[in-house]
Scaffold this motif. Structure first.
Motif, PDB file in Angstrom:
ATOM      1  N   ALA A  55     -10.213   2.390  15.292  1.00 32.34           N
ATOM      2  CA  ALA A  55      -8.817   2.000  15.517  1.00 32.34           C
ATOM      3  C   ALA A  55      -8.429   1.991  16.995  1.00 32.34           C
ATOM      4  CB  ALA A  55      -7.879   2.882  14.704  1.00 32.34           C
ATOM      5  N   LEU A  58      -9.916  -1.074  18.548  1.00 34.74           N
ATOM      6  CA  LEU A  58      -9.271  -2.276  18.025  1.00 34.74           C
ATOM      7  C   LEU A  58      -7.885  -2.471  18.643  1.00 34.74           C
ATOM      8  CD1 LEU A  58     -10.289  -2.077  14.267  1.00 34.74           C
ATOM      9  CD2 LEU A  58     -11.122  -3.691  15.964  1.00 34.74           C
ATOM     10  N   LEU A  59      -7.160  -1.384  18.851  1.00 31.87           N
ATOM     11  CA  LEU A  59      -5.845  -1.479  19.495  1.00 31.87           C
ATOM     12  C   LEU A  59      -5.981  -1.983  20.935  1.00 31.87           C
ATOM     13  CD1 LEU A  59      -4.173   1.806  18.198  1.00 31.87           C
ATOM     14  CD2 LEU A  59      -3.709  -0.527  17.448  1.00 31.87           C
ATOM     15  N   ALA A  62      -6.869  -5.710  20.816  1.00 31.10           N
ATOM     16  CA  ALA A  62      -5.678  -6.496  20.478  1.00 31.10           C
ATOM     17  C   ALA A  62      -4.722  -6.579  21.667  1.00 31.10           C
ATOM     18  CB  ALA A  62      -4.971  -5.889  19.271  1.00 31.10           C
ATOM     19  N   TRP A  90       0.382  -8.994  18.823  1.00 26.65           N
ATOM     20  CA  TRP A  90      -0.382  -7.750  18.980  1.00 26.65           C
ATOM     21  C   TRP A  90      -0.390  -6.939  17.675  1.00 26.65           C
ATOM     22  CZ3 TRP A  90       1.326  -2.590  18.825  1.00 26.65           C
ATOM     23  CH2 TRP A  90       0.335  -1.664  19.163  1.00 26.65           C
ATOM     24  N   CYS A  94      -3.672  -6.318  15.384  1.00 27.10           N
ATOM     25  CA  CYS A  94      -4.136  -4.951  15.081  1.00 27.10           C
ATOM     26  C   CYS A  94      -4.313  -4.768  13.580  1.00 27.10           C
ATOM     27  CB  CYS A  94      -3.139  -3.905  15.590  1.00 27.10           C
ATOM     28  SG  CYS A  94      -3.085  -3.715  17.356  1.00 27.10           S
ATOM     29  N   CYS A  95      -3.277  -5.098  12.829  1.00 27.00           N
ATOM     30  CA  CYS A  95      -3.327  -4.901  11.373  1.00 27.00           C
ATOM     31  C   CYS A  95      -4.386  -5.765  10.705  1.00 27.00           C
ATOM     32  CB  CYS A  95      -1.955  -5.187  10.763  1.00 27.00           C
ATOM     33  SG  CYS A  95      -0.695  -3.999  11.247  1.00 27.00           S
TER      34      CYS A  95
END
Length: 188
Positions: A55, A58-59, A62, A90, A94-95
């Motif tokens: 995560a 990935l953040l 993004a 963004w 992310c999601c």
């Protein structure tokens, strides 16, 4: 897919803008950005693979991708690529990246057989590592046995002793081992 979804939802829905021709190039840049962040290079080295561990990366991906898209602005959007659109891009990116990686891992876990591993170690260290693996929820690993590092090692535990280290190549083929884990113990 995540970048396409994020662009298609963000640009037309949040503004009166349309996607420009360079949007295709912008969508394709997500692959090199993810590669530069190391998202494609780490799974083969990990036993327990979780999307939640990724995560933070990935953040960051993004955020970098959104910044690049915002700076490109008029080249990828016919109209104005505003701050609200960038923020939503963004968040959606992310999601959708998290959801997509979770879905891919879930499908792979259901389809791909467990990874067969051998532990190269003395009995004590092999026992410690095998119990860690068993307690690791989600790890798709089957420990087939152990091979001692030293030829004079006669220690025993619950794992089958597959043979000697000198015969490692034949043992890996015989037991169809996918991965060898080295767990040096005291004196190794």
């Amino acid at each position: 897919i995540a970048a396409t979804l994020a662009f298609v939802i963000t640009i037309p829905v949040l503004g009166e803008d349309t996607l420009g021709l360079w949007t295709i190039a912008a969508v394709l840049t997500i692959v090199p950005v993810c590669k530069l962040a190391g998202l494609y290079d780490r799974d083969e080295h990990r036993l327990h693979k979780t999307t939640l561990d990724e995560a933070p990366a990935l953040l960051r991906v993004a955020a970098l991708y959104t910044l690049l898209a915002f700076l490109a602005g008029g080249a990828i959007v016919d109209g104005t690529f505003g701050r609200t659109q960038a923020a939503v891009l963004w968040a959606l990116l992310c999601c959708s990246m998290l959801a997509g990686r979770w879905l891919a891992r879930s499908l792979a876990g259901a389809i791909v057989p467990k990874e067969r591993c051998v532990i190269i170690s003395n009995a004590e260290a092999a026992h410690w590592l095998s119990t860690k693996i068993v307690r690791c929820n989600g790890a798709r690993i089957e420990v087939v046995g152990r091979v001692p590092i030293r030829p004079d090692d006669t220690s025993v535990n619950e794992l089958p002793l597959l043979g000697s280290f000198e015969r490692m190549e034949q043992l890996l083929a015989l037991h169809k081992v996918d991965r060898a884990l080295i767990a040096p113990g005291s004196g190794d």
